[in-house]
Design a protein around this motif. Structure first.
Motif, PDB file in Angstrom:
ATOM      1  N   LEU A 445      -7.011  -6.202  -6.653  1.00 29.12           N
ATOM      2  CA  LEU A 445      -5.599  -6.199  -7.019  1.00 29.12           C
ATOM      3  C   LEU A 445      -4.739  -5.649  -5.891  1.00 29.12           C
ATOM      4  CD1 LEU A 445      -5.369  -5.249 -10.783  1.00 29.12           C
ATOM      5  CD2 LEU A 445      -4.907  -7.397  -9.660  1.00 29.12           C
ATOM      6  N   ARG A 446      -5.259  -4.655  -5.219  1.00 28.33           N
ATOM      7  CA  ARG A 446      -4.490  -4.101  -4.100  1.00 28.33           C
ATOM      8  C   ARG A 446      -4.248  -5.183  -3.040  1.00 28.33           C
ATOM      9  NH1 ARG A 446      -6.255   0.537   0.347  1.00 28.33           N
ATOM     10  NH2 ARG A 446      -4.145   0.930   1.126  1.00 28.33           N
ATOM     11  N   GLN A 447      -5.303  -5.950  -2.739  1.00 27.09           N
ATOM     12  CA  GLN A 447      -5.164  -7.005  -1.739  1.00 27.09           C
ATOM     13  C   GLN A 447      -4.140  -8.046  -2.178  1.00 27.09           C
ATOM     14  OE1 GLN A 447      -6.954  -7.196   1.381  1.00 27.09           O
ATOM     15  NE2 GLN A 447      -5.249  -8.627   1.677  1.00 27.09           N
ATOM     16  N   LEU A 448      -4.202  -8.441  -3.440  1.00 30.62           N
ATOM     17  CA  LEU A 448      -3.257  -9.435  -3.945  1.00 30.62           C
ATOM     18  C   LEU A 448      -1.831  -8.889  -3.901  1.00 30.62           C
ATOM     19  CD1 LEU A 448      -2.634 -12.134  -5.222  1.00 30.62           C
ATOM     20  CD2 LEU A 448      -3.251 -11.182  -7.448  1.00 30.62           C
ATOM     21  N   ARG A 449      -1.653  -7.632  -4.298  1.00 29.48           N
ATOM     22  CA  ARG A 449      -0.311  -7.021  -4.272  1.00 29.48           C
ATOM     23  C   ARG A 449       0.236  -6.973  -2.850  1.00 29.48           C
ATOM     24  NH1 ARG A 449       1.187  -2.270  -2.789  1.00 29.48           N
ATOM     25  NH2 ARG A 449      -0.918  -1.381  -2.829  1.00 29.48           N
ATOM     26  N   MET A 450      -0.601  -6.569  -1.887  1.00 26.74           N
ATOM     27  CA  MET A 450      -0.134  -6.495  -0.506  1.00 26.74           C
ATOM     28  C   MET A 450       0.185  -7.885   0.039  1.00 26.74           C
ATOM     29  SD  MET A 450      -2.307  -3.412   1.327  1.00 26.74           S
ATOM     30  CE  MET A 450      -3.869  -4.269   1.258  1.00 26.74           C
ATOM     31  N   ASN A 451      -0.612  -8.886  -0.332  1.00 28.61           N
ATOM     32  CA  ASN A 451      -0.327 -10.252   0.102  1.00 28.61           C
ATOM     33  C   ASN A 451       1.006 -10.741  -0.451  1.00 28.61           C
ATOM     34  OD1 ASN A 451      -2.695 -10.400   1.535  1.00 28.61           O
ATOM     35  ND2 ASN A 451      -3.823 -11.508  -0.042  1.00 28.61           N
ATOM     36  N   LEU A 452       1.352 -10.266  -1.659  1.00 26.32           N
ATOM     37  CA  LEU A 452       2.638 -10.637  -2.255  1.00 26.32           C
ATOM     38  C   LEU A 452       3.788  -9.829  -1.663  1.00 26.32           C
ATOM     39  CD1 LEU A 452       1.632 -10.993  -6.025  1.00 26.32           C
ATOM     40  CD2 LEU A 452       2.266 -12.827  -4.457  1.00 26.32           C
ATOM     41  N   GLY A 453       3.467  -8.707  -1.004  1.00 26.80           N
ATOM     42  CA  GLY A 453       4.511  -7.890  -0.392  1.00 26.80           C
ATOM     43  C   GLY A 453       5.240  -7.009  -1.384  1.00 26.80           C
ATOM     44  N   ILE A 454       4.534  -6.505  -2.389  1.00 32.16           N
ATOM     45  CA  ILE A 454       5.160  -5.689  -3.435  1.00 32.16           C
ATOM     46  C   ILE A 454       4.872  -4.212  -3.176  1.00 32.16           C
ATOM     47  CG2 ILE A 454       5.200  -5.202  -5.916  1.00 32.16           C
ATOM     48  CD1 ILE A 454       4.441  -8.103  -6.370  1.00 32.16           C
ATOM     49  N   ASN A 455       5.919  -3.421  -3.165  1.00 31.76           N
ATOM     50  CA  ASN A 455       5.810  -1.988  -2.942  1.00 31.76           C
ATOM     51  C   ASN A 455       4.966  -1.327  -4.016  1.00 31.76           C
ATOM     52  OD1 ASN A 455       7.149   0.788  -3.848  1.00 31.76           O
ATOM     53  ND2 ASN A 455       7.283   0.635  -1.619  1.00 31.76           N
ATOM     54  N   TYR A 456       4.083  -0.401  -3.623  1.00 27.08           N
ATOM     55  CA  TYR A 456       3.161   0.211  -4.580  1.00 27.08           C
ATOM     56  C   TYR A 456       3.888   1.019  -5.652  1.00 27.08           C
ATOM     57  CZ  TYR A 456      -0.480   3.204  -6.508  1.00 27.08           C
ATOM     58  OH  TYR A 456      -1.313   3.869  -7.364  1.00 27.08           O
ATOM     59  N   ASP A 457       4.897   1.800  -5.264  1.00 23.70           N
ATOM     60  CA  ASP A 457       5.608   2.607  -6.251  1.00 23.70           C
ATOM     61  C   ASP A 457       6.249   1.733  -7.324  1.00 23.70           C
ATOM     62  OD1 ASP A 457       4.932   4.990  -5.052  1.00 23.70           O
ATOM     63  OD2 ASP A 457       6.726   5.075  -3.808  1.00 23.70           O
ATOM     64  N   PHE A 458       6.885   0.634  -6.903  1.00 24.13           N
ATOM     65  CA  PHE A 458       7.486  -0.263  -7.888  1.00 24.13           C
ATOM     66  C   PHE A 458       6.409  -0.903  -8.753  1.00 24.13           C
ATOM     67  CE2 PHE A 458       8.355  -4.684  -9.013  1.00 24.13           C
ATOM     68  CZ  PHE A 458       9.391  -4.484  -9.923  1.00 24.13           C
ATOM     69  N   TYR A 459       5.331  -1.300  -8.122  1.00 24.53           N
ATOM     70  CA  TYR A 459       4.219  -1.939  -8.834  1.00 24.53           C
ATOM     71  C   TYR A 459       3.696  -1.046  -9.965  1.00 24.53           C
ATOM     72  CZ  TYR A 459      -0.741  -3.306  -9.333  1.00 24.53           C
ATOM     73  OH  TYR A 459      -1.979  -3.639  -9.807  1.00 24.53           O
ATOM     74  N   VAL A 460       3.490   0.225  -9.666  1.00 24.30           N
ATOM     75  CA  VAL A 460       2.977   1.154 -10.676  1.00 24.30           C
ATOM     76  C   VAL A 460       3.982   1.303 -11.818  1.00 24.30           C
ATOM     77  CG1 VAL A 460       2.359   3.555 -11.119  1.00 24.30           C
ATOM     78  CG2 VAL A 460       1.454   2.390  -9.114  1.00 24.30           C
ATOM     79  N   GLN A 514      10.251  -7.881  -1.310  1.00 27.64           N
ATOM     80  CA  GLN A 514      10.203  -6.618  -0.584  1.00 27.64           C
ATOM     81  C   GLN A 514      11.251  -5.623  -1.082  1.00 27.64           C
ATOM     82  OE1 GLN A 514      10.524  -8.113   3.445  1.00 27.64           O
ATOM     83  NE2 GLN A 514       8.326  -7.811   3.823  1.00 27.64           N
ATOM     84  N   GLN A 515      12.329  -6.110  -1.685  1.00 28.05           N
ATOM     85  CA  GLN A 515      13.391  -5.233  -2.160  1.00 28.05           C
ATOM     86  C   GLN A 515      13.232  -4.841  -3.628  1.00 28.05           C
ATOM     87  OE1 GLN A 515      17.260  -6.811  -1.126  1.00 28.05           O
ATOM     88  NE2 GLN A 515      16.567  -7.443   0.895  1.00 28.05           N
ATOM     89  N   LEU A 516      12.146  -5.263  -4.260  1.00 27.08           N
ATOM     90  CA  LEU A 516      11.920  -4.892  -5.661  1.00 27.08           C
ATOM     91  C   LEU A 516      11.899  -3.372  -5.800  1.00 27.08           C
ATOM     92  CD1 LEU A 516       9.173  -7.477  -6.682  1.00 27.08           C
ATOM     93  CD2 LEU A 516      11.465  -7.286  -7.672  1.00 27.08           C
ATOM     94  N   GLY A 517      12.630  -2.891  -6.763  1.00 26.99           N
ATOM     95  CA  GLY A 517      12.726  -1.452  -6.983  1.00 26.99           C
ATOM     96  C   GLY A 517      13.996  -0.837  -6.424  1.00 26.99           C
ATOM     97  N   SER A 518      14.740  -1.613  -5.631  1.00 26.29           N
ATOM     98  CA  SER A 518      15.941  -1.059  -4.995  1.00 26.29           C
ATOM     99  C   SER A 518      17.226  -1.757  -5.405  1.00 26.29           C
ATOM    100  CB  SER A 518      15.792  -1.137  -3.468  1.00 26.29           C
ATOM    101  OG  SER A 518      15.729  -2.497  -3.037  1.00 26.29           O
ATOM    102  N   TYR A 519      17.151  -2.815  -6.229  1.00 35.10           N
ATOM    103  CA  TYR A 519      18.366  -3.526  -6.624  1.00 35.10           C
ATOM    104  C   TYR A 519      19.222  -2.649  -7.531  1.00 35.10           C
ATOM    105  CZ  TYR A 519      15.977  -7.694  -4.863  1.00 35.10           C
ATOM    106  OH  TYR A 519      15.326  -8.594  -4.063  1.00 35.10           O
ATOM    107  N   ASP A 520      20.552  -2.702  -7.329  1.00 41.61           N
ATOM    108  CA  ASP A 520      21.458  -1.909  -8.159  1.00 41.61           C
ATOM    109  C   ASP A 520      22.754  -2.674  -8.390  1.00 41.61           C
ATOM    110  OD1 ASP A 520      22.899  -1.703  -5.781  1.00 41.61           O
ATOM    111  OD2 ASP A 520      22.156   0.316  -5.342  1.00 41.61           O
ATOM    112  N   GLU A 521      23.722  -2.002  -8.980  1.00 43.95           N
ATOM    113  CA  GLU A 521      24.974  -2.656  -9.352  1.00 43.95           C
ATOM    114  C   GLU A 521      25.732  -3.181  -8.143  1.00 43.95           C
ATOM    115  OE1 GLU A 521      28.932  -1.753 -12.109  1.00 43.95           O
ATOM    116  OE2 GLU A 521      27.428  -0.190 -11.743  1.00 43.95           O
ATOM    117  N   SER A 522      25.658  -2.488  -7.016  1.00 40.52           N
ATOM    118  CA  SER A 522      26.363  -2.951  -5.825  1.00 40.52           C
ATOM    119  C   SER A 522      25.813  -4.293  -5.348  1.00 40.52           C
ATOM    120  CB  SER A 522      26.253  -1.907  -4.703  1.00 40.52           C
ATOM    121  OG  SER A 522      24.895  -1.747  -4.288  1.00 40.52           O
ATOM    122  N   ASP A 523      24.500  -4.511  -5.510  1.00 39.78           N
ATOM    123  CA  ASP A 523      23.922  -5.801  -5.158  1.00 39.78           C
ATOM    124  C   ASP A 523      24.470  -6.897  -6.065  1.00 39.78           C
ATOM    125  OD1 ASP A 523      22.028  -5.018  -3.051  1.00 39.78           O
ATOM    126  OD2 ASP A 523      20.982  -3.955  -4.652  1.00 39.78           O
TER     127      ASP A 523
END
Length: 704
Positions: A445-460, A514-523
């Motif tokens: 799963l770690r390999q698949l997540r890294m291949n997708l480019g998903i941040n670990y903190d957001f993933y958890v 790559q920006q998952l976990g950082s989107y907010d109202e300003s975006d």
């Protein structure tokens, strides 16, 4: 007289008591068939009948509350009459609903609801569940029989390794299927995985109603299971256990291998299998041959007592199954419901795989290997480990196969240089307290997540939220590395695997992920400004994004309020919006309609992929008359918005036409999206009266 059909559609001569193909008891089905096109409870539109038997009819339907998503309505109509009988049946179904709901597995159709409707003054009871597009093993076998072929050992070993973890799961919950046969295993179209359908609990409730409500009637309680597939203790005494399901699985495998029915393989005098004659007639390895003999032992205590024992025997050097003392036979246990087959050839599998919660302790890990090295490593684990170890390796391989099918053939560099490198990743190594199989699936799963480019903190955070929704008592409670948490860790990993697979299917751009976990109202404010410059409203923008998002995450439909946006799943929706803005800016999802002087009508046409949409804008004047006609599949949705958004003529509507007077001047929006499972063609016709001459020309560039 008309021929009789069993619940699987097999045709039998009139007055037959049992199906000549599968052994199911036949009853005269109700004549009150529901016609195609009728909508039940204002929600389920009947598409067609899928089959019928002694307990009612099964229908393919569209769930209008879920963008017309396909589902199955299985009517419960036991051979009893009267309001009291239906009420008793309803009570029994309510009592067993907990069993239906607790079966949450990607290879079991999900039970949606118990539906009560009145039609022509008659109360009717339905079970609603997911529709599985695919082909039953029975259908595959019948197609091959015409060519003199059957299943080979490689296919059977793959089937066993994919279906045994499903049996292990249901047995761990105390649920026995009771009706395993080639008819009740579907090879799912989208991923080639076997799906276990038509649990025996529905039929058991029917016979219970018959016996309780009509105790003085000649109705005889039907022993669940098919003749030749169910073991003697189940057919004669109604005694069921995990070993009775394993016996039926063994019989199913032997039928698929030989192409012969159980009646041709069982000695009618001793009711035992002709082992030496038919086992020697097909070239089987010693391992599979020995396992089949053990599965088909006539006495329950001589068979394997768990699916996991069989799985371990398949992956070990010795074919002998290590036995544990058999558990006491369980009484009849209710389970889930059936689903309908569709014709499709099997494709490579992609089961769920896994990763550890952030709170889990860590251990050691090898450096990332290349494509060839990882493939070899995955295959080694497939051969060496049972259960999730095989499951995880298979997911990783399938993820690469899906990439190849999309045209992006992976290279060694792709896997040595994933989107997120191991050096930059924050995920701790799997704990050394975990078994080798668990460590491997977490690495997968770690390999698949890294291949997708998903941040670990957001993933958890994403997986934690989904895990807590399924296991509310665990909210905020860290999972330990102790053996007592092994099942919960497996569940967490299963959920993680499903989410990663869904994100992969969403096909987001690298930047959006790559920006998952950082989107907010300003975006969100910035996106609105960007599309407004294109004369597109945020409402139309969200229509297009919703079509993509809800196709992959249908259970999230309706969850787009402020609270949803602050959740991890809301971040994925916002990532979908990012890519939708780009599709509008590039004109892939946007077309400007321009009426030349003197023109009163125009026509746009094209093809939409599943979840795809397109927005059209046209500058029109107040008091003009307009006629809009969309010609397309019923699974196309049409929205029409006024320039200020004060008037919504249609919104996500299956109504494909509109005529009326326009209330204001400006750019009107016409949005067409697809919620079909296949590509659909569309044609949008616009006709206007009193069209003023316009000097607007087709916009060639992106508006700034």
């Amino acid at each position: 007289m008309k021929p009789l059909h069993c619940s699987h559609g097999h045709e039998n001569p009139p007055n037959s008591r049992f199906c000549l193909h599968c052994g199911e008891k036949l009853e005269q089905a109700s004549n009150s068939k529901i016609e195609s096109g009728l909508t039940l409870a204002g929600r389920y539109r009947i598409v067609r009948e899928l089959g019928h038997g002694g307990f009612g009819r099964t229908y393919l339907a569209q769930d209008l509350n879920r963008f017309g998503e396909a589902c199955v309505l299985k009517e419960f109509a036991p051979q009893v009459q009267g309001t009291f009988a239906l009420q008793k049946a309803s009570e029994l179904f309510e009592r067993e609903a907990g069993v239906l709901y607790k079966l949450k597995h990607p290879q079991i159709p999900e039970f949606r609801e118990l539906l009560r409707v009145k039609q022509q003054g008659e109360g009717r009871l339905f079970l609603v569940q997911d529709y599985i597009a695919g082909q039953t093993c029975r259908a595959i076998l019948e197609a091959r029989r015409s060519q003199g072929l059957g299943f080979n050992e490689t296919e059977i070993l793959k089937l066993l390794r994919q279906i045994l973890p499903v049996l292990d799961y249901i047995h761990s919950l105390g649920v026995i299927h009771r009706d395993i046969s080639p008819e009740n295993i579907i090879i799912r179209q989208k991923d080639g995985l076997p799906v276990l359908i038509d649990f025996g609990g529905v039929k058991q409730i029917a016979t219970t109603v018959a016996s309780q409500v009509m105790a003085s009637s000649p109705v005889t309680a039907t022993r669940l299971g098919k003749v030749g597939y169910a073991p003697h203790e189940q057919m004669q005494g109604g005694i069921i256990s995990a070993s009775s399901d394993l016996y039926a699985l063994g019989a199913t495998v032997l039928v698929l291998l030989t192409g012969k029915e159980p009646s041709e393989l069982i000695d009618p005098h001793t009711l035992t299998w002709f082992r030496s004659r038919h086992f020697s007639a097909i070239p089987l390895s010693p391992t599979l041959s020995r396992i089949l003999e053990q599965l088909l032992e006539p006495h329950p205590q001589d068979r394997p007592q768990s699916a996991n024992q069989v799985l371990q025997a398949l992956t070990s050097q010795s074919p002998q199954i290590a036995y544990s003392p058999p558990p006491p036979p369980s009484p009849q246990t209710q389970a889930t419901v059936a689903v309908a087959p569709a014709w499709i050839a099997p494709t490579p599998p992609s089961p769920p795989a896994p990763v550890a919660p952030k709170s889990a302790p860590s251990g050691n890990n090898n450096a990332a290997l290349g494509w060839l090295g990882k493939l070899i490593l995955a295959l080694v684990f497939i051969l060496a480990a049972g259960g999730f170890g095989w499951w995880a390796g298979n997911l990783w391989i399938e993820s690469q196969l899906r990439s190849e099918q999309r045209g992006a053939t992976p290279t060694v560099e792709d896997f040595e240089n994933p989107v997120i490198s191991p050096e930059d990743d924050d995920e701790p190594e799997p704990s050394s307290d975990f078994s080798p199989e668990e460590r491997q699936r977490k690495q997968t799963l770690r390999q698949l997540r890294m291949n997708l480019g998903i941040n670990y903190d957001f993933y958890v955070s994403l997986v934690d939220e989904a895990f807590w929704n399924e296991y509310p008592a665990q909210r905020g409670v860290p999972l330990s590395t102790d053996p007592e948490d092994v099942r919960l860790r497996e569940a967490w990993d299963r959920i993680a695997a499903n989410l990663l697979t869904q994100i992969e299917q969403l096909d987001l751009s690298r930047q959006a992920k790559q920006q998952l976990g950082s989107y907010d109202e300003s975006d969100r404010d910035r996106w609105k400004v960007s599309v407004n410059r294109l004369r597109v409203s945020s409402r139309a923008l969200y229509d297009l994004a919703d079509a993509q998002f809800f196709r992959i995450f249908p259970k999230q439909e309706g969850e787009t309020g402020p609270e949803f946006l602050d959740q991890p799943m809301g971040q994925i929706w916002q990532a979908t919006v990012v890519d939708t803005v780009k599709a509008l800016q590039s004109r892939k999802a946007l077309e400007r309609i321009v009426f030349e002087p003197g023109d009163t009508g125009t026509q746009m046409s094209g093809t939409l992929q599943p979840g795809e949409g397109k927005a059209f804008t046209a500058e029109l004047g107040a008091d003009q008359l307009i006629d809009v006609e969309l010609s397309s599949d019923t699974n196309a949705l049409l929205s029409i918005y006024s320039p200020t958004g004060n008037t919504i003529f249609l919104e996500d509507s299956r109504q494909h036409s509109f005529s009326g007077e326009l209330p204001e001047s400006g750019f009107y929006e016409f949005v067409v999206v697809s919620d079909a499972d296949e590509p659909i063609d569309y044609q949008l016709d616009l006709t206007v009266d009193n069209s003023p001459e316009s000097d607007i020309s087709v916009d060639q560039g992106i508006e700034e």
